[in-house]
Design a protein around this motif. Structure first.
Motif: not given
Length: 82
Positions: A8, A10, A24, A26-27, A30-31, A37
């Protein structure tokens, strides 16, 4: 660190606290576990903020480096704690 592949990405360049941390979060939510990331940021406070984020939410800071005013982070999802 070349053997670590980010799953991922960002781009938080030009953004200031608290927006990069919120993005961060939010990511990470969902990971999948063990996903990585890569974050690019220009706000120096992200060094402190992302480290606190990882410590508080049990995530792994793999890399934190700065080059020409751009901060690069690799964070591995280690926990589903939110």
């Amino acid at each position: 660190m070349s053997d670590i592949t980010a799953t991922h990405h960002l781009n938080a360049k030009g953004l200031f606290c608290p927006e990069p941390v919120m993005m961060l979060h939010n990511i990470i939510r969902d990971m999948a576990l063990n996903d990585v990331v890569e974050i690019l940021a220009t706000d120096p406070s992200t060094q402190r903020d992302f480290l606190k984020f990882c410590n508080f939410l049990n995530q792994e800071m793999i890399l934190m480096e700065e080059q020409d005013g751009v901060y690069r982070f690799l964070i591995k999802k280690q926990s589903d704690d939110e």
